[in-house]
Design an enzyme around this catalytic site. Structure first.
Site, mmCIF file in Angstrom:
data_model
loop_
_atom_site.group_PDB
_atom_site.id
_atom_site.type_symbol
_atom_site.label_atom_id
_atom_site.label_comp_id
_atom_site.label_asym_id
_atom_site.label_seq_id
_atom_site.Cartn_x
_atom_site.Cartn_y
_atom_site.Cartn_z
ATOM 1 N N HIS A 99 0.840 -1.186 0.000
ATOM 2 C CA HIS A 99 0.000 0.000 0.000
ATOM 3 C C HIS A 99 0.877 1.239 0.000
ATOM 4 C CE1 HIS A 99 -4.207 0.680 0.305
ATOM 5 N NE2 HIS A 99 -4.125 1.466 1.338
ATOM 6 N N HIS A 124 5.879 10.040 6.212
ATOM 7 C CA HIS A 124 5.541 9.496 4.899
ATOM 8 C C HIS A 124 5.208 10.647 3.964
ATOM 9 C CE1 HIS A 124 1.700 9.867 7.088
ATOM 10 N NE2 HIS A 124 1.323 10.371 5.942
ATOM 11 N N HIS A 126 2.896 12.257 0.532
ATOM 12 C CA HIS A 126 1.748 12.193 -0.366
ATOM 13 C C HIS A 126 2.091 12.967 -1.627
ATOM 14 C CE1 HIS A 126 -1.249 10.912 2.737
ATOM 15 N NE2 HIS A 126 -0.437 11.568 3.548
ATOM 16 N N HIS A 143 4.376 14.196 5.813
ATOM 17 C CA HIS A 143 3.648 14.225 7.081
ATOM 18 C C HIS A 143 4.492 13.548 8.158
ATOM 19 C CE1 HIS A 143 -0.601 14.569 5.099
ATOM 20 N NE2 HIS A 143 0.029 15.729 5.179
ATOM 21 N N THR A 210 -5.827 11.559 7.701
ATOM 22 C CA THR A 210 -6.337 11.686 6.329
ATOM 23 C C THR A 210 -6.539 10.337 5.647
ATOM 24 O OG1 THR A 210 -4.123 11.928 5.393
ATOM 25 C CG2 THR A 210 -5.275 13.955 6.041
ATOM 26 N N THR A 211 -6.412 9.265 6.407
ATOM 27 C CA THR A 211 -6.766 7.932 5.905
ATOM 28 C C THR A 211 -7.624 7.247 6.956
ATOM 29 O OG1 THR A 211 -4.780 6.971 6.874
ATOM 30 C CG2 THR A 211 -4.656 7.634 4.553
HETATM 31 ZN ZN LIG Z 1 -0.343 11.613 5.607
#
Ligand SMILES: [Zn+2]
Length: 261
Positions: A99, A124, A126, A143, A210-211
């Site tokens: 993922h 991580h 984005h 982030h 945000t997930t």
């Molecule tokens: Zn993030």
């Protein structure tokens, strides 16, 4: 700027919860062992459908992230962020969990904001950025996900734009790509501070992961100054990373955005 870099790394020890992609390996497993859908960034399990496909998550809540940063109020009472990131944090390994790409590293780095200390769990990327600033979307964001002893989350967002090359990204690229399910040992020290901007002014508001599970009550600190990576790095990363891992803009619903200065 081109929306070219496509990537998403998770760095850190994903201990059940984090910012984004908290539960990625178990989600992946579920997809192989049952007919249950699980969240993704594309098609019928894309962000618009997270509320349906992730039952029990908060993705349909009123105070979600990301948002468009607009009409921020200057607030001189906002506390500065004190970064206590070691200059030689040991990065153990990089893992592709199907993922995202995740780097595991030793614990001990933290930030202090006022009286609260938040431990760094992972970081991580984005592509493109999730939060927009005055409607402008940067090509990438990092982030840095933190958690306090009481379980409160604080996420620092560092925008990335094209410009000078970045030694930090050079380091990270060295260990990619990693095939799905593969773990590559690194065991090399890395200065996480090298991925931070010089100016530490920020925008602050309260939102969510945000997930999925889109947990609310997350303290967001979006750094005003972006860092840069070179066009060559953009092109290199494009070949090494997954694509378009971002959630669409969420409603503000009366929340206040503050700006430190
Ligand atoms: Zn993030």
């Amino acid at each position: 700027m081109k929306n070219t870099i496509i990537f998403f790394i998770i760095l850190g020890s994903l201990l059940g919860k984090g910012c984004c992609h908290i539960d990625t390996s178990s989600s992946k497993k579920r997809s192989h062992t049952s007919k249950n859908k699980y969240w993704s960034y594309h098609g019928e399990t894309s962000p618009e459908h997270w509320e349906e496909v992730e039952k029990g998550a908060d993705c349909g809540g009123r105070y979600q992230s990301p948002i468009n940063i607009v009409a921020a109020i200057d607030d001189s009472s906002l506390q500065p962020i004190e970064f206590h990131y070691d200059d030689d944090t040991d990065i153990d390994a990089v893992v592709n969990n199907g993922h995202s790409i995740q780097y595991d590293f030793e614990k001990g780095d933290y930030i202090q904001i006022g009286t609260i200390r938040y431990e760094l769990l992972q970081f991580h990327f984005h592509e493109p950025a999730e939060h927009t600033i005055q409607g402008i979307r940067y090509p990438m964001v990092i982030h840095f996900v933190h958690r306090s002893e009481e379980g409160a989350y604080a996420v620092i967002a560092v925008m990335v734009k094209e410009g000078e090359s970045s030694p930090a990204f050079e380091f990270l690229e060295n260990y990619l790509p990693v095939r799905e399910g593969e773990r590559k040992e690194i065991d090399t020290s890395f200065d996480i501070n090298s991925a931070l901007p010089q100016q530490t002014n920020y925008y602050h508001y309260t939102g969510s992961l945000t997930t999925p599970p889109c947990t609310e009550g997350v303290q967001w600190y979006i750094m005003e100054e972006p860092i840069t990576i070179s066009v060559a790095q953009v092109v290199a990363l494009q070949k090494l990373m997954p694509l378009h891992n971002y959630r669409n803009e969420q409603q503000l619903n009366g929340r206040t955005i503050r700006h430190s200065f």
